[in-house]
Design an enzyme around this catalytic site. Structure first.
Site, short mmCIF file in Angstrom:
data_model
loop_
_atom_site.label_atom_id
_atom_site.label_comp_id
_atom_site.label_asym_id
_atom_site.label_seq_id
_atom_site.Cartn_x
_atom_site.Cartn_y
_atom_site.Cartn_z
N LYS A 155 -12.00 0.19 12.50
CA LYS A 155 -10.75 0.80 12.99
C LYS A 155 -10.84 1.10 14.49
CE LYS A 155 -7.59 1.22 9.78
NZ LYS A 155 -6.21 0.74 9.92
N THR A 191 -7.03 5.92 12.87
CA THR A 191 -7.42 6.92 11.85
C THR A 191 -8.36 7.99 12.38
OG1 THR A 191 -8.76 7.18 9.85
CG2 THR A 191 -9.17 5.22 11.13
N GLY A 250 0.82 -1.22 0.00
CA GLY A 250 0.00 0.00 0.00
C GLY A 250 0.85 1.26 0.00
N HIS A 270 -3.50 11.37 4.59
CA HIS A 270 -2.18 11.68 4.01
C HIS A 270 -2.08 11.03 2.64
CE1 HIS A 270 -1.97 8.38 6.92
NE2 HIS A 270 -1.17 7.79 6.05
N GLU A 288 -10.87 8.84 10.87
CA GLU A 288 -12.23 8.38 10.57
C GLU A 288 -12.94 7.91 11.85
OE1 GLU A 288 -14.67 7.55 8.00
OE2 GLU A 288 -13.67 9.26 7.10
N TYR A 308 -15.84 1.03 7.95
CA TYR A 308 -14.38 1.15 8.10
C TYR A 308 -14.03 1.82 9.43
CZ TYR A 308 -9.77 3.35 7.47
OH TYR A 308 -8.48 3.79 7.66
N ARG A 353 -0.37 7.10 -3.68
CA ARG A 353 -1.76 6.96 -3.25
C ARG A 353 -2.56 6.14 -4.26
NH1 ARG A 353 -5.07 6.65 1.03
NH2 ARG A 353 -6.03 8.62 1.62
P1 NAP Z 1 -3.65 1.21 1.28
O1 NAP Z 1 -2.78 1.87 0.27
O2 NAP Z 1 -5.07 0.93 0.94
O3 NAP Z 1 -2.94 -0.19 1.68
C1 NAP Z 1 -3.64 -1.18 2.38
C2 NAP Z 1 -2.76 -2.39 2.49
O4 NAP Z 1 -3.46 -3.42 3.22
C3 NAP Z 1 -2.37 -3.03 1.13
O5 NAP Z 1 -1.02 -3.36 1.17
C4 NAP Z 1 -3.23 -4.28 1.08
O6 NAP Z 1 -2.68 -5.34 0.34
C5 NAP Z 1 -3.23 -4.66 2.55
N1 NAP Z 1 -4.28 -5.64 2.89
C6 NAP Z 1 -5.61 -5.55 2.65
N2 NAP Z 1 -6.23 -6.66 3.08
C7 NAP Z 1 -5.27 -7.47 3.59
C8 NAP Z 1 -5.28 -8.76 4.19
N3 NAP Z 1 -6.43 -9.46 4.35
N4 NAP Z 1 -4.12 -9.29 4.61
C9 NAP Z 1 -2.94 -8.61 4.44
N5 NAP Z 1 -2.87 -7.40 3.88
C10 NAP Z 1 -4.02 -6.84 3.47
O7 NAP Z 1 -3.64 2.03 2.65
P2 NAP Z 1 -2.64 3.20 3.13
O8 NAP Z 1 -3.16 4.50 2.65
O9 NAP Z 1 -1.26 2.78 2.86
O10 NAP Z 1 -2.90 3.17 4.70
C11 NAP Z 1 -2.13 2.35 5.57
C12 NAP Z 1 -2.94 2.11 6.85
O11 NAP Z 1 -3.19 3.37 7.49
C13 NAP Z 1 -4.30 1.48 6.63
O12 NAP Z 1 -4.56 0.64 7.73
C14 NAP Z 1 -5.26 2.67 6.64
O13 NAP Z 1 -6.54 2.26 7.03
C15 NAP Z 1 -4.58 3.55 7.67
N6 NAP Z 1 -4.81 4.99 7.51
C16 NAP Z 1 -4.55 5.59 6.32
C17 NAP Z 1 -4.71 6.96 6.20
C18 NAP Z 1 -4.44 7.66 4.90
O14 NAP Z 1 -4.86 8.81 4.74
N7 NAP Z 1 -3.71 7.05 3.98
C19 NAP Z 1 -5.12 7.73 7.32
C20 NAP Z 1 -5.33 7.06 8.52
C21 NAP Z 1 -5.15 5.70 8.63
P3 NAP Z 1 -3.07 -5.60 -1.22
O15 NAP Z 1 -2.16 -4.69 -2.00
O16 NAP Z 1 -2.80 -7.03 -1.41
O17 NAP Z 1 -4.52 -5.22 -1.38
N1 GDD Z 2 -12.83 8.36 -2.95
C1 GDD Z 2 -13.61 9.37 -3.41
N2 GDD Z 2 -13.97 9.38 -4.73
N3 GDD Z 2 -14.01 10.32 -2.53
C2 GDD Z 2 -14.76 11.33 -3.02
C3 GDD Z 2 -15.14 11.42 -4.37
C4 GDD Z 2 -14.74 10.38 -5.26
O1 GDD Z 2 -15.05 10.37 -6.44
N4 GDD Z 2 -15.86 12.55 -4.53
C5 GDD Z 2 -15.92 13.16 -3.34
N5 GDD Z 2 -15.26 12.42 -2.41
C6 GDD Z 2 -15.14 12.77 -0.99
C7 GDD Z 2 -15.53 11.63 -0.04
O2 GDD Z 2 -16.95 11.56 0.07
C8 GDD Z 2 -14.82 12.11 1.23
O3 GDD Z 2 -15.62 13.06 1.89
C9 GDD Z 2 -13.56 12.80 0.71
O4 GDD Z 2 -13.78 13.02 -0.69
C10 GDD Z 2 -12.29 12.01 0.90
O5 GDD Z 2 -12.48 10.71 0.38
P1 GDD Z 2 -11.28 9.64 0.28
O6 GDD Z 2 -10.17 10.22 -0.50
O7 GDD Z 2 -11.86 8.35 -0.18
O8 GDD Z 2 -10.73 9.55 1.77
P2 GDD Z 2 -11.48 9.38 3.18
O9 GDD Z 2 -11.32 10.66 3.92
O10 GDD Z 2 -12.82 8.84 3.01
O11 GDD Z 2 -10.59 8.23 3.86
C11 GDD Z 2 -9.16 8.30 3.82
O12 GDD Z 2 -8.69 8.98 4.97
C12 GDD Z 2 -8.95 8.31 6.21
C13 GDD Z 2 -8.39 9.22 7.35
O13 GDD Z 2 -9.31 10.21 7.65
C14 GDD Z 2 -8.62 6.87 3.74
O14 GDD Z 2 -7.23 6.91 3.49
C15 GDD Z 2 -8.86 6.12 5.03
O15 GDD Z 2 -8.18 4.84 4.98
C16 GDD Z 2 -8.27 6.96 6.19
O16 GDD Z 2 -8.46 6.30 7.43
#
Ligand code: NAP
Ligand code: GDD
Length: 343
Positions: A158, A126, A12, A184, A128, A154, A189
């Site tokens: 979490k 998170t 990821g 982030h 969320e 989700y 991404r």
């Molecule tokens: P991501 O890009 O969606 O990566 C998710 C990872 O989880 C992928 O490597 C995926 O593997 C793996 N995974 C899913 N199901 C699995 C399973 N059953 N067993 C083992 N691995 C599995 O997420 P990210 O943005 O890097 O985020 C990393 C973590 O931080 C996540 O837990 C997310 O919920 C949390 N988080 C993210 C954000 C953000 O803004 N990015 C904010 C707060 C918290 P595959 O490639 O095989 O699908």
């Molecule tokens: N994905 C997506 N696609 N979101 C959209 C779209 C679209 O076409 N149009 C509007 N949005 C709005 C969503 O409804 C949400 O309010 C916002 O854009 C951000 O959506 P995402 O980028 O999917 O992120 P998220 O905030 O729902 O969740 C991400 O951040 C969380 C931390 O607050 C993910 O990375 C989560 O894994 C993480 O925990």
């Protein structure tokens, strides 16, 4: 002597940034890849050749125990999850299994492997979990003590992961820290998240590969930082003598609409908005061409309207601070996608 880390979610976004950081720091890195034909395995082999791949799945505690025995890590970063909020409404049960109970599986695997006193654990919690209904700190942003009210399967999963990690820390005196991270983003991404969807569409429109961009709720506000900065915070949490929970955020919040405007500006287009609700469109101010439309399919059954974090504790205790600001993040992503789509 160099340290060893075990990372779930290595395929990821955060897994890749974290692997790069740990590699720079001289760690021996083990990364968990799931499934028989996972195309992302090749991505790991090609972009992170220093990662030792272990086959395991978060829903299979025996595979996690084997991974722990094989790697014997000083630090275990649990980044794996079903992480897309919108998708979690479509597959809530699997989301609970992976994103929620998967955390318990990791913690039990540590105990089964007899490593509860030697392996430090990071849980990817998170913003969320706050959800946004309890505006108990509307101006300063959510801190570590703010009230949780998740708004998606989700977020609920979490929250279970967060509390079971807390419970194991309190019950078994394990070194477990939860990073409550606000959104982030960056060049790694996934395309299903809104920022990358926008930066990628802008690049494709510029290159004549796409006609327009379709979005859902553009008025949602998020506290958006750069993923490269946030993995540094994760690492710092596990270097502390005592485990604890920390918010990582920028302390600023912007609408999806504003992200769209800045992204198009990067290719010299000024977007002007016309209409309202599902009929709203974003037009190129020069040509009048419609470049942004609303598609209600991207609306969610329940939305988090506003996320704003207060990273004061992480700044004070960990000495952590984000480096990339919001305009810098948008620029970085559009520039990356222009290159990505051109190649
Ligand atoms: P991501 O890009 O969606 O990566 C998710 C990872 O989880 C992928 O490597 C995926 O593997 C793996 N995974 C899913 N199901 C699995 C399973 N059953 N067993 C083992 N691995 C599995 O997420 P990210 O943005 O890097 O985020 C990393 C973590 O931080 C996540 O837990 C997310 O919920 C949390 N988080 C993210 C954000 C953000 O803004 N990015 C904010 C707060 C918290 P595959 O490639 O095989 O699908
Ligand atoms: N994905 C997506 N696609 N979101 C959209 C779209 C679209 O076409 N149009 C509007 N949005 C709005 C969503 O409804 C949400 O309010 C916002 O854009 C951000 O959506 P995402 O980028 O999917 O992120 P998220 O905030 O729902 O969740 C991400 O951040 C969380 C931390 O607050 C993910 O990375 C989560 O894994 C993480 O925990």
């Amino acid at each position: 002597m160099s340290k060893t880390a075990l990372v779930t979610g290595i395929t990821g976004q955060d897994g890749r940034h974290l692997a790069e950081l740990l590699n720079e720091k001289g760690y021996k890195i083990y990364g968990i890849v799931r499934g028989q034909h996972n195309p992302k395995r090749r991505l790991v082999e090609e972009t992170m050749p220093y990662v030792n791949i272990i086959e395991a799945d978060l829903i299979d505690v025996s595979s996690l125990t084997r991974a722990l025995t094989l790697s014997d890590p000083d630090e275990f970063y649990n980044l794996a999850a079903i992480s897309h909020v919108g998708y979690s409404f479509k597959d809530p049960i699997l989301t609970a299994e992976v994103t929620g109970k998967g955390v318990l599986n990791c913690l039990e695997a540590i105990r089964l492997a007899g490593k509860e006193k030697t392996t430090k654990f990071y849980q990817a919690s998170t913003s969320e979990m706050f959800g946004g209904l309890d505006y108990n700190r509307p101006d300063k942003g959510y801190d570590e003590k703010a009230i949780f009210h998740p708004r998606s399967p989700y977020g609920v999963a979490k929250l279970y992961g967060h509390w079971i990690a807390t419970n194991y820390r309190e019950s078994y005196d394990m070194h477990i820290s939860c990073g409550i991270l606000f959104n982030h983003e960056g060049e790694y991404r996934g395309l299903e998240f809104v920022t990358r969807k926008i930066s990628n569409a802008v690049a494709r429109i510029k290159l004549g590969k796409q006609d327009h961009l379709e979005l859902g709720n553009m008025d949602a506000k998020r506290d958006w930082g750069y993923a490269g900065d946030y993995v540094e915070g994760m690492w710092r949490m596990l270097q502390q003598e005592k485990p604890d929970d920390y918010v990582l955020a920028t302390g600023e919040t912007y609408t999806v609409r504003h992200f769209v405007e800045l992204a198009f500006k990067e290719i010299g287009i000024e977007i002007v908005w016309e209409g309202s609700g599902v009929s709203e469109v974003g037009k190129d101010n020069d040509s009048g061409k419609v470049l942004v439309k609303i598609n209600p399919d991207f609306y969610r059954p329940a939305e988090v309207d506003l996320l704003l974090g207060d990273p004061s504790k992480a700044e004070k205790v960990l000495g952590w601070k984000r480096k990339v600001d919001f305009p810098g993040l948008v620029k970085k992503m559009v520039e990356y996608d222009l290159g990505f789509e051109a190649s």
